[in-house]
Design an enzyme around this catalytic site. Structure first.
Site, PDB file in Angstrom:
ATOM      1  N   GLY A   5       0.933  -1.344  -0.110  1.00 37.07           N
ATOM      2  CA  GLY A   5      -0.221  -0.308  -0.402  1.00 37.07           C
ATOM      3  C   GLY A   5       0.495   1.430  -0.382  1.00 37.07           C
ATOM      4  N   SER A   6       0.193   2.370   0.767  1.00 32.82           N
ATOM      5  CA  SER A   6       1.142   2.379   0.480  1.00 32.82           C
ATOM      6  C   SER A   6       2.545   3.451   1.385  1.00 32.82           C
ATOM      7  CB  SER A   6       0.401   4.586   0.921  1.00 32.82           C
ATOM      8  OG  SER A   6      -1.520   4.736   0.692  1.00 32.82           O
ATOM      9  N   THR A   7       3.262   2.198   1.981  1.00 33.59           N
ATOM     10  CA  THR A   7       4.358   2.936   2.194  1.00 33.59           C
ATOM     11  C   THR A   7       4.655   2.506   1.448  1.00 33.59           C
ATOM     12  OG1 THR A   7       4.187   0.121   2.780  1.00 33.59           O
ATOM     13  CG2 THR A   7       3.873   1.467   4.606  1.00 33.59           C
TER      14      THR A   7
END
Length: 573
Positions: free
Chosen positions: A292-294
């Site tokens: 995801g956004s990591t």
């Protein structure tokens, strides 16, 4: 015949008898002298054949130590009970008392002995407690013997179970580093020649044929103190959020050493009677998930490296959604115009998609590949997963967009932590190791230092007052990191009510030393966002680890850092 004539045969017979008896005695004496003095090897050979034996000398396995020399695994001497059924079965009166001492059913014990009555050696019970061994010895049962062996003991139990692993009943590595370094740790048994009595007890050592070689100790990079801290905090977080599972990895960004690696659920390697296979899995290296956004910092790094964006670049994200072919990319809400640090701190999918679309697919793929995604680390941990990173060839626009914010690839928690060391180590990537490093191994250059530092400074805004990870702050230290709230994939798409909360970050941000990756699988209470679930866990572990390692605070608050603004990206809406 006269009386005198009858006496002669009698005397003759008597003399012959005495002579024969005397010759027999002389013959026996001669044979005794011959065997005992002249040719004694025959009797010695017969005695040796009955009482001289070669027995094994057990060798203990090497210890597993943490980086400070504290034991994580050690071997202790124990006794094993074995029997010769041919000797024990003719004495059935001993079966019931023996079964009681060993905690066995007497009927099953008799059945075991009877079914293997043609053998001279069978195990009755391995690795018994000293008190049990003493009771067996006191029974003095025929055909029952004790044999010295070693049993593995793990002082920290479930705290370090997934890293250290365990051995089987024969002291051979089965999981974790016990398996990976089995040859190094395993000892080589010795041998000696002994004399045994009729009850097979050793009464004399004759000679040592081969000395036992104990296994070699193994010094790990693991810091037992940080390992316990991470385990305690993860267990509390998984329980508090009613989560399915969780993993935490703590790396030293200067050397690539694994300082801590913990998972929930865990197990106690000292008592494995009721362990389920799922508990033994080291999820931090075997389980993959979409980050995801990591992953967004790596897309930003690719854009900076390619020159398509600068830290000051501003991108319009209104109205909070964007069409990519037939699909729509959405933000949590309309963030309007943002600079690159703002795109990261607000975690804007629209802003990230616009950055990705300004790049060639190979630029993003190359950045991810150089950072270690899609390949195993150099840790050599058994069963480590490589994750998955699709080829950049024939990548559709929507695939390029979703890849930029962490969907369409899979990683392990270890891979994610390892990749974040690129930003912590000024663009360098050290190989991952579970062994204590006397000096840092040679690193691979992934990014220019200026790009790595720029991304790191932007990631500080994520934990600032306007970011998604305010709860990741550590008092007295500057922190840089990124949250991820990832919908779980299911058959046919993504679940609407199942998430993974993720956070990866580093501190002190001015000169990072520690990188921590946190993943909580399916938090099932009200909170499920990375900033609400994973970020506080990161803060608790990082705070304790920095102090345990005596790392000096950099003491600057994120809101006091200079923010560079103004500029634009060509063609951005």
């Amino acid at each position: 015949m006269t009386e005198g004539s009858n006496k002669l045969p009698y005397r003759l017979r008597h003399a012959v008898l005495l002579a024969g008896f005397g010759l027999s005695v002389l013959a026996l004496l001669w044979r005794a002298v011959d065997l005992q003095v002249i040719d004694q090897s025959f009797l010695q050979g017969q005695a040796d054949a009955r009482h001289l034996r070669v027995v094994s000398i057990a060798a203990h396995r090497g210890r597993i130590l943490d980086r400070h020399g504290e034991p994580l695994a050690a071997s202790t001497p124990v006794d094993t009970v074995w029997s010769n059924p041919k000797e024990l079965l003719p004495a059935p009166e001993y079966l019931s008392p023996l079964a009681n001492v060993l905690g066995l059913d007497s009927g099953k014990l008799k059945q075991l002995l009877s079914s293997r009555s043609d053998r001279e050696f069978i195990y009755l019970k391995r690795h018994v407690n000293p008190s049990v061994a003493e009771q067996v010895r006191a029974l003095n049962a025929p055909g029952v013997y004790l044999q010295r062996e070693y049993r593995r003991y793990y002082p920290d139990g479930e705290v370090a179970a997934h890293v250290v692993g365990f051995t089987d009943i024969d002291d051979l590595g089965q999981e974790g580093l016990e398996l990976a370094f089995d040859e190094w740790l395993r000892g080589e048994p010795g041998a000696k020649r002994v004399i045994k009595d009729g009850k097979r007890n050793i009464i004399e050592d004759v000679e040592r044929i081969r000395a036992p070689r104990p296994g070699q100790d193994l010094a790990l990079s693991i810091d037992r103190r940080i390992q316990y801290l991470a385990y305690r905090e993860l267990k509390a977080a998984v329980k508090a959020h009613n989560a399915k599972s969780g993993s935490v990895v703590v790396l030293d960004s200067d050397s690539g050493e694994v300082l801590a690696m913990v998972n929930q659920p865990s197990y106690n390697p000292n008592n494995r009677l009721n362990i389920q296979p799922a508990q033994m899995r080291n999820r931090a290296v075997t389980d993959v998930f979409e980050p995801g956004s990591t992953l967004k910092p790596f897309t930003v790094a690719a854009g900076l490296e390619d020159g398509k964006i600068r830290p000051q670049t501003r991108i319009e994200t209104s109205p909070g959604l964007m069409r990519v072919g037939r699909d729509t990319v959405r933000d949590y809400r309309n963030y309007g115009e943002l600079d690159i640090a703002g795109i990261l701190s607000k975690s804007s999918n629209v802003g990230m998609t616009k950055i990705a679309m300004s790049l060639e697919p190979e630029a993003i793929w190359g950045m991810l590949s150089r950072s270690g995604f899609g390949q195993v680390t150099a840790s050599s941990f058994p069963g480590e997963a490589a994750g998955w990173l699709a080829s950049s060839q024939k990548m559709r626009p929507i695939e390029q967009a979703t890849l930029s914010f962490g969907y369409g690839l899979s990683v392990t928690p270890l891979q994610l932590a390892h990749a974040y060391t690129v930003f912590a180590a000024d663009g360098q990537l050290h190989p991952v190791t579970f062994l204590k490093a006397e000096k840092a191994p040679k690193a691979q250059k992934v990014l220019d230092k200026s790009v790595a530092v720029a991304v790191r400074q932007m990631l500080e805004a994520v934990v600032g007052p306007e970011g998604t990870a305010q709860l990741a702050n550590v008092s007295g230290y500057r922190v840089a990191g990124k949250t991820g709230t990832v919908r779980k994939s299911i058959a046919g798409g993504y679940a609407d009510d199942k998430y993974r909360a993720v956070f990866a970050g580093m501190a002190p941000a001015s000169n990072p030393r520690l990188v921590i990756a946190v993943m909580i699988d399916e938090p099932r209470n009200e909170d499920y966002y990375g900033g609400k679930v994973a970020a506080p866990l990161f803060s608790n572990i990082m705070s304790g680890a920095l102090r345990l390692m005596n790392i000096a605070p950099d003491g600057l608050d994120i809101e006091k850092q200079p923010v560079i603004r103004q500029a634009s990206i060509g063609g951005a809406a």
